[in-house]
Design a protein around this motif. Structure first.
Motif, PDB file in Angstrom:
ATOM      1  N   TYR A  72       0.830  -1.203   0.000  1.00 47.58           N
ATOM      2  CA  TYR A  72       0.000   0.000   0.000  1.00 47.58           C
ATOM      3  C   TYR A  72       0.868   1.259   0.000  1.00 47.58           C
ATOM      4  N   ALA A  73       1.862   1.298   0.873  1.00 45.15           N
ATOM      5  CA  ALA A  73       2.728   2.478   0.980  1.00 45.15           C
ATOM      6  C   ALA A  73       3.477   2.733  -0.326  1.00 45.15           C
ATOM      7  N   ASP A  74       3.994   1.679  -0.935  1.00 40.78           N
ATOM      8  CA  ASP A  74       4.727   1.831  -2.205  1.00 40.78           C
ATOM      9  C   ASP A  74       3.791   2.324  -3.305  1.00 40.78           C
ATOM     10  N   ALA A  75       2.583   1.767  -3.338  1.00 43.06           N
ATOM     11  CA  ALA A  75       1.615   2.187  -4.360  1.00 43.06           C
ATOM     12  C   ALA A  75       1.223   3.650  -4.175  1.00 43.06           C
ATOM     13  N   MET A  76       0.994   4.062  -2.930  1.00 41.70           N
ATOM     14  CA  MET A  76       0.610   5.439  -2.669  1.00 41.70           C
ATOM     15  C   MET A  76       1.727   6.410  -3.040  1.00 41.70           C
ATOM     16  N   ARG A  77       2.960   6.040  -2.726  1.00 46.76           N
ATOM     17  CA  ARG A  77       4.095   6.922  -3.069  1.00 46.76           C
ATOM     18  C   ARG A  77       4.216   7.082  -4.588  1.00 46.76           C
ATOM     19  N   LYS A  78       4.061   5.985  -5.328  1.00 48.79           N
ATOM     20  CA  LYS A  78       4.156   6.058  -6.793  1.00 48.79           C
ATOM     21  C   LYS A  78       2.972   6.822  -7.380  1.00 48.79           C
ATOM     22  N   LEU A  79       1.788   6.599  -6.818  1.00 47.82           N
ATOM     23  CA  LEU A  79       0.614   7.336  -7.286  1.00 47.82           C
ATOM     24  C   LEU A  79       0.777   8.834  -7.067  1.00 47.82           C
ATOM     25  N   ALA A  80       1.295   9.189  -5.895  1.00 52.29           N
ATOM     26  CA  ALA A  80       1.489  10.608  -5.577  1.00 52.29           C
ATOM     27  C   ALA A  80       2.413  11.268  -6.590  1.00 52.29           C
ATOM     28  N   SER A  81       3.434  10.544  -7.015  1.00 53.35           N
ATOM     29  CA  SER A  81       4.357  11.084  -8.012  1.00 53.35           C
ATOM     30  C   SER A  81       3.636  11.323  -9.344  1.00 53.35           C
ATOM     31  N   ILE A  82       2.764  10.374  -9.711  1.00 51.54           N
ATOM     32  CA  ILE A  82       1.994  10.527 -10.947  1.00 51.54           C
ATOM     33  C   ILE A  82       1.044  11.715 -10.841  1.00 51.54           C
ATOM     34  N   TRP A  83       0.382  11.837  -9.677  1.00 46.01           N
ATOM     35  CA  TRP A  83      -0.555  12.948  -9.479  1.00 46.01           C
ATOM     36  C   TRP A  83       0.143  14.298  -9.557  1.00 46.01           C
ATOM     37  N   GLU A  84       1.342  14.359  -8.985  1.00 45.21           N
ATOM     38  CA  GLU A  84       2.084  15.620  -9.024  1.00 45.21           C
ATOM     39  C   GLU A  84       2.458  15.997 -10.453  1.00 45.21           C
ATOM     40  N   GLU A  85       2.845  15.000 -11.241  1.00 45.43           N
ATOM     41  CA  GLU A  85       3.161  15.259 -12.644  1.00 45.43           C
ATOM     42  C   GLU A  85       1.917  15.717 -13.399  1.00 45.43           C
ATOM     43  N   ASN A  86       0.791  15.047 -13.155  1.00 41.75           N
ATOM     44  CA  ASN A  86      -0.451  15.415 -13.828  1.00 41.75           C
ATOM     45  C   ASN A  86      -0.925  16.803 -13.440  1.00 41.75           C
ATOM     46  N   SER A  87      -0.654  17.200 -12.224  1.00 46.54           N
ATOM     47  CA  SER A  87      -1.164  18.487 -11.736  1.00 46.54           C
ATOM     48  C   SER A  87      -0.507  19.667 -12.428  1.00 46.54           C
ATOM     49  N   THR A  88       0.622  19.431 -13.058  1.00 47.07           N
ATOM     50  CA  THR A  88       1.278  20.502 -13.809  1.00 47.07           C
ATOM     51  C   THR A  88       0.737  20.585 -15.235  1.00 47.07           C
ATOM     52  N   ASN A  89      -0.111  19.604 -15.597  1.00 44.53           N
ATOM     53  CA  ASN A  89      -0.699  19.570 -16.928  1.00 44.53           C
ATOM     54  C   ASN A  89      -2.186  19.900 -16.845  1.00 44.53           C
ATOM     55  N   VAL A  90      -2.988  19.347 -17.729  1.00 43.12           N
ATOM     56  CA  VAL A  90      -4.394  19.735 -17.786  1.00 43.12           C
ATOM     57  C   VAL A  90      -5.235  19.052 -16.719  1.00 43.12           C
ATOM     58  N   ASP A  91      -4.726  17.971 -16.120  1.00 42.46           N
ATOM     59  CA  ASP A  91      -5.530  17.213 -15.168  1.00 42.46           C
ATOM     60  C   ASP A  91      -5.889  18.038 -13.933  1.00 42.46           C
ATOM     61  N   LEU A  92      -4.924  18.771 -13.392  1.00 42.18           N
ATOM     62  CA  LEU A  92      -5.121  19.599 -12.201  1.00 42.18           C
ATOM     63  C   LEU A  92      -5.639  18.790 -11.018  1.00 42.18           C
TER      64      LEU A  92
END
Length: 295
Positions: free
Chosen positions: A46-66
């Motif tokens: 769970y912790a590993d998945a959440m850390r990787k997801l957070a990285s993806i979310w941060e990348e998306n937040s700089t694009n159109v996904d917000l």
């Protein structure tokens, strides 16, 4: 659009949440939680998945996904605005003081925030401590299964809250005790939906109240991809419940995939409790329910 990796990681998170809720109904919340804590492999996954997801979310937040604009940036921005930039804290204080004067309440017991640029932040359920390098933040990050060595291992449901001004030192990377009235901000970012029962979520919020300084804030970020009115009844009940604990909601913002809320620990607990009494509707109870509870 979510990638296959994104979907896989999100499914790991959802599966853990769902299995916990099912176990909670079958064996009771406390026993289910204890059972969950014993599954070290599951906690790490769970912790590993959440850390990787957070990285993806941060990348998306700089694009159109917000996505959450991001949730991390949203939290930082509001903390800085509330304590250091726009004078929101003092605006809320003045409003509460006017209310107390109008009600002719004794104000001698009111407690106030002391100005500082060293903001003590408690990030609960933070597997990777995203605020660690933030200027002005003195961060204590705790998680059941830390993904980095900047996070302490700790179970917020079992935290011992000690008297004010008690010095607490982590032991071997673990935190079991925290001092009351110590933190300026407590962050529950994607935390409450992890906790399997309303009673346990309510305990989390009660602990946050005790740990916060007066005029401190509890920031709650919860996933919500529905339109703004879909979960309005649940959010109103959260507001009522937290007001009964002593919090005033001072910010609500619905973003594309999350809801962001800020609750202030009032200078006088009677004010939010009076608000709760005046605004209670027939369906309202002391509970922190989430939409998934009814599924």
């Amino acid at each position: 659009m979510a990638t296959e990796e994104h979907k896989k990681l999100a499914n790991i998170i959802k599966d853990v949440h769902e299995s916990l809720r099912v176990m909670s109904k079958e064996m009771g919340p406390s026993e289910a939680w204890e059972h969950h804590l014993q599954n070290k492999d599951r906690l790490k996954e769970y912790a590993d998945a959440m850390r990787k997801l957070a990285s993806i979310w941060e990348e998306n937040s700089t694009n159109v996904d917000l996505l959450a604009r991001s949730r991390i940036k949203w939290t930082i921005d509001y903390c800085m605005t509330y304590f250091l930039a726009d004078g929101i804290l003092f605006e809320k204080r003045a409003r509460e003081q006017r209310q107390l004067e109008f009600l002719e309440y004794d104000m001698s017991q009111c407690k106030y925030h002391q100005e500082t640029t060293n903001l003590r932040v408690l990030d609960v359920g933070s597997c990777f401590n995203p605020f660690k390098n933030m200027e002005y933040f003195d961060v204590t990050a705790i998680d059941l299964c830390p993904a980095t060595d900047t996070v302490f291992q700790g179970d917020f449901l079992k935290i011992n809250i000690l008297s004010e001004d008690t010095t607490v030192s982590p032991i071997e990377g673990k935190i079991e005790n925290l001092p009351a009235n110590y933190f300026h901000c407590v962050v529950f970012s994607l935390l409450l939906e992890y906790i399997p029962s309303s009673e346990q979520r309510l305990l989390c919020c009660s602990n946050a109240y005790k740990l916060l300084k007066f005029e401190g804030i509890l920031i709650i970020i919860t996933p919500d991809s529905q339109h703004v009115g879909k979960n309005a009844t649940i959010m109103k009940n959260w507001r009522y419940t937290l007001a009964t604990l002593g919090f005033s909601r001072i910010k609500f913002e619905k973003l594309p995939h999350i809801a962001c809320m800020v609750f202030r620990k009032s200078i006088d607990i009677r004010l939010p409790q009076m608000w709760a009494e005046q605004h209670k509707e027939a369906y309202m109870t002391m509970s922190i329910d989430i939409p998934q509870d009814s599924k």
